[in-house]
Design a protein around this motif. Sequence first.
Motif, PDB file in Angstrom:
ATOM      1  N   LEU A 108      21.667  71.161  29.763  1.00  0.00           N
ATOM      2  CA  LEU A 108      22.919  71.081  29.011  1.00  0.00           C
ATOM      3  C   LEU A 108      23.824  69.999  29.590  1.00  0.00           C
ATOM      4  O   LEU A 108      24.509  69.281  28.842  1.00  0.00           O
ATOM      5  CB  LEU A 108      23.629  72.437  29.038  1.00  0.00           C
ATOM      6  N   GLU A 109      23.818  69.849  30.899  1.00  0.00           N
ATOM      7  CA  GLU A 109      24.631  68.814  31.548  1.00  0.00           C
ATOM      8  C   GLU A 109      24.162  67.424  31.126  1.00  0.00           C
ATOM      9  O   GLU A 109      24.980  66.538  30.814  1.00  0.00           O
ATOM     10  CB  GLU A 109      24.552  68.966  33.067  1.00  0.00           C
ATOM     11  N   ARG A 110      22.875  67.227  31.093  1.00  0.00           N
ATOM     12  CA  ARG A 110      22.309  65.946  30.655  1.00  0.00           C
ATOM     13  C   ARG A 110      22.655  65.695  29.188  1.00  0.00           C
ATOM     14  O   ARG A 110      23.003  64.576  28.800  1.00  0.00           O
ATOM     15  CB  ARG A 110      20.792  65.961  30.865  1.00  0.00           C
ATOM     16  N   TRP A 111      22.571  66.742  28.368  1.00  0.00           N
ATOM     17  CA  TRP A 111      22.916  66.634  26.942  1.00  0.00           C
ATOM     18  C   TRP A 111      24.375  66.212  26.789  1.00  0.00           C
ATOM     19  O   TRP A 111      24.693  65.368  25.937  1.00  0.00           O
ATOM     20  CB  TRP A 111      22.677  67.982  26.259  1.00  0.00           C
ATOM     21  N   THR A 112      25.264  66.782  27.606  1.00  0.00           N
ATOM     22  CA  THR A 112      26.700  66.474  27.527  1.00  0.00           C
ATOM     23  C   THR A 112      26.963  65.002  27.825  1.00  0.00           C
ATOM     24  O   THR A 112      27.765  64.346  27.142  1.00  0.00           O
ATOM     25  CB  THR A 112      27.483  67.353  28.526  1.00  0.00           C
ATOM     26  N   LYS A 113      26.288  64.470  28.820  1.00  0.00           N
ATOM     27  CA  LYS A 113      26.473  63.063  29.171  1.00  0.00           C
ATOM     28  C   LYS A 113      25.978  62.151  28.050  1.00  0.00           C
ATOM     29  O   LYS A 113      26.596  61.117  27.753  1.00  0.00           O
ATOM     30  CB  LYS A 113      25.741  62.756  30.474  1.00  0.00           C
ATOM     31  N   LEU A 114      24.855  62.539  27.424  1.00  0.00           N
ATOM     32  CA  LEU A 114      24.346  61.738  26.308  1.00  0.00           C
ATOM     33  C   LEU A 114      25.298  61.792  25.122  1.00  0.00           C
ATOM     34  O   LEU A 114      25.518  60.782  24.440  1.00  0.00           O
ATOM     35  CB  LEU A 114      22.961  62.251  25.887  1.00  0.00           C
ATOM     36  N   ARG A 115      25.863  62.971  24.866  1.00  0.00           N
ATOM     37  CA  ARG A 115      26.802  63.106  23.753  1.00  0.00           C
ATOM     38  C   ARG A 115      28.044  62.259  23.989  1.00  0.00           C
ATOM     39  O   ARG A 115      28.547  61.609  23.057  1.00  0.00           O
ATOM     40  CB  ARG A 115      27.189  64.585  23.569  1.00  0.00           C
ATOM     41  N   GLN A 116      28.529  62.223  25.227  1.00  0.00           N
ATOM     42  CA  GLN A 116      29.681  61.386  25.549  1.00  0.00           C
ATOM     43  C   GLN A 116      29.350  59.912  25.331  1.00  0.00           C
ATOM     44  O   GLN A 116      30.141  59.160  24.756  1.00  0.00           O
ATOM     45  CB  GLN A 116      30.117  61.610  26.992  1.00  0.00           C
ATOM     46  N   ALA A 117      28.165  59.507  25.768  1.00  0.00           N
ATOM     47  CA  ALA A 117      27.743  58.116  25.577  1.00  0.00           C
ATOM     48  C   ALA A 117      27.649  57.792  24.089  1.00  0.00           C
ATOM     49  O   ALA A 117      28.007  56.690  23.646  1.00  0.00           O
ATOM     50  CB  ALA A 117      26.404  57.877  26.263  1.00  0.00           C
ATOM     51  N   GLN A 118      27.163  58.752  23.299  1.00  0.00           N
ATOM     52  CA  GLN A 118      27.061  58.557  21.857  1.00  0.00           C
ATOM     53  C   GLN A 118      28.438  58.387  21.235  1.00  0.00           C
ATOM     54  O   GLN A 118      28.651  57.517  20.373  1.00  0.00           O
ATOM     55  CB  GLN A 118      26.338  59.748  21.222  1.00  0.00           C
ATOM     56  N   LEU A 119      29.407  59.199  21.671  1.00  0.00           N
ATOM     57  CA  LEU A 119      30.778  59.106  21.161  1.00  0.00           C
ATOM     58  C   LEU A 119      31.417  57.771  21.527  1.00  0.00           C
ATOM     59  O   LEU A 119      32.264  57.247  20.794  1.00  0.00           O
ATOM     60  CB  LEU A 119      31.623  60.260  21.710  1.00  0.00           C
ATOM     61  N   GLU A 120      30.970  57.211  22.636  1.00  0.00           N
ATOM     62  CA  GLU A 120      31.491  55.917  23.091  1.00  0.00           C
ATOM     63  C   GLU A 120      30.815  54.741  22.399  1.00  0.00           C
ATOM     64  O   GLU A 120      31.141  53.586  22.662  1.00  0.00           O
ATOM     65  CB  GLU A 120      31.323  55.813  24.611  1.00  0.00           C
ATOM     66  N   GLY A 121      29.841  55.047  21.514  1.00  0.00           N
ATOM     67  CA  GLY A 121      29.212  53.990  20.730  1.00  0.00           C
ATOM     68  C   GLY A 121      27.891  53.487  21.273  1.00  0.00           C
ATOM     69  O   GLY A 121      27.346  52.484  20.785  1.00  0.00           O
ATOM     70  N   THR A 122      27.318  54.166  22.247  1.00  0.00           N
ATOM     71  CA  THR A 122      26.040  53.746  22.827  1.00  0.00           C
ATOM     72  C   THR A 122      24.907  53.978  21.832  1.00  0.00           C
ATOM     73  O   THR A 122      24.828  55.034  21.202  1.00  0.00           O
ATOM     74  CB  THR A 122      25.738  54.532  24.119  1.00  0.00           C
ATOM     75  N   GLU A 123      24.046  52.990  21.675  1.00  0.00           N
ATOM     76  CA  GLU A 123      22.856  53.133  20.837  1.00  0.00           C
ATOM     77  C   GLU A 123      21.657  53.428  21.733  1.00  0.00           C
ATOM     78  O   GLU A 123      21.401  52.702  22.686  1.00  0.00           O
ATOM     79  CB  GLU A 123      22.609  51.851  20.032  1.00  0.00           C
ATOM     80  N   PHE A 124      20.948  54.479  21.377  1.00  0.00           N
ATOM     81  CA  PHE A 124      19.827  54.911  22.212  1.00  0.00           C
ATOM     82  C   PHE A 124      18.522  54.262  21.755  1.00  0.00           C
ATOM     83  O   PHE A 124      18.332  53.995  20.564  1.00  0.00           O
ATOM     84  CB  PHE A 124      19.682  56.434  22.156  1.00  0.00           C
ATOM     85  N   PRO A 125      17.611  54.026  22.689  1.00  0.00           N
ATOM     86  CA  PRO A 125      16.302  53.455  22.317  1.00  0.00           C
ATOM     87  C   PRO A 125      15.466  54.511  21.588  1.00  0.00           C
ATOM     88  O   PRO A 125      15.755  55.719  21.652  1.00  0.00           O
ATOM     89  CB  PRO A 125      15.678  53.098  23.667  1.00  0.00           C
ATOM     90  N   PRO A 126      14.407  54.095  20.895  1.00  0.00           N
ATOM     91  CA  PRO A 126      13.535  55.056  20.208  1.00  0.00           C
ATOM     92  C   PRO A 126      12.882  56.013  21.197  1.00  0.00           C
ATOM     93  O   PRO A 126      12.667  55.670  22.368  1.00  0.00           O
ATOM     94  CB  PRO A 126      12.485  54.167  19.528  1.00  0.00           C
ATOM     95  N   ILE A 127      12.570  57.193  20.727  1.00  0.00           N
ATOM     96  CA  ILE A 127      11.836  58.147  21.540  1.00  0.00           C
ATOM     97  C   ILE A 127      10.331  57.859  21.404  1.00  0.00           C
ATOM     98  O   ILE A 127       9.925  57.051  20.569  1.00  0.00           O
ATOM     99  CB  ILE A 127      12.144  59.605  21.122  1.00  0.00           C
TER     100      ILE A 127
END
Length: 312
Positions: free
Chosen positions: A83-102
């Motif tokens: 959940l902690e890792r998920w929270t950091k990813l969600r924050q990055a997403q809100l900041e406009g970060t684009e994630f690479p393909p899975i």
Amino acid sequence: MELERQAQLEAEALSRRVLIHDILRRLRGEDNDLLPYSAVSELRPKGESYRGLQTIEVDKIIGTVDRYGDFDAEFMPKEPFTLERWTKLRQAQLEGTEFPPIHVYKVGDIYFVKDGNHRTALAKAQGQHYIDAYVTELDVPVDLDPDDTLKDVILKGEYAEFLEKTRLPELRPGHEPILFSKAGRYDVLLDHIHTHQYFMGLNQKRSISWEEAVTDWYDNLYLPTILEIRENGVMKNFPGRTEADLYLWISDHRYYLSQALGHDVGPEEATLSARRQAQKGPLSRLVDRLGSWLSHLAAQRKPSVTKKTLEG
């Protein structure tokens, strides 16, 4: 700081959602785990092919290669560190970060995550419909579906072994699916085919190959029975069962009915009789069992129909 707080609040809401899902699944007696990729070995894969970058449906991602203990059946984080890792990813997403393909393995119509579990969990939680993924597809004789459980995979693994032993896909391409609701039935089916092979040899006074026995069993025993099941609408009397389940039951019913009547009955007569049995109440079934017992006693005084007769 505001985006960090928003991500934290969403994570807390997600944690409550995961807890509720877990309670509901337990009450329904359902597993709350992701499907492990190791279970795919049950399907006896023949090989794999890299399919490159594709846009896939998030809802069809139902398993993971090595993190199935960290997420629940909905691919939601159930461990604190997850959940902690998920929270950091969600924050990055809100900041406009684009994630690479899975990276995923495709098995039939579903996907297992090889790399990108937390990104997948984020997409699931956000109700995202599609995600980019590098896809490697496995060649399996039996496909998996998005709603398959571990029990389904085990059953389909038995089916894959049955297909390998009978070579039915090669002998009868496009054959009707043979699916059971319980494990262990394919061994019974193999016994049916071996018995059919034996009596074919007796009747025709020659050696019958396994391939010939399989095709003759499918063409003249299995398929006609399945078609009769469909034509007579028998399935509605057996909720939770499959056509293959009914085939085994009708086959036994056909044999004992033939013994009682003194002649071989065909798939249609056996299917209709089985349907009538299913529609009767407990008292009627008790009377029928008593009648069958009396018929059995009477049959002992005269030559009975043998399995050789039925195979003729």
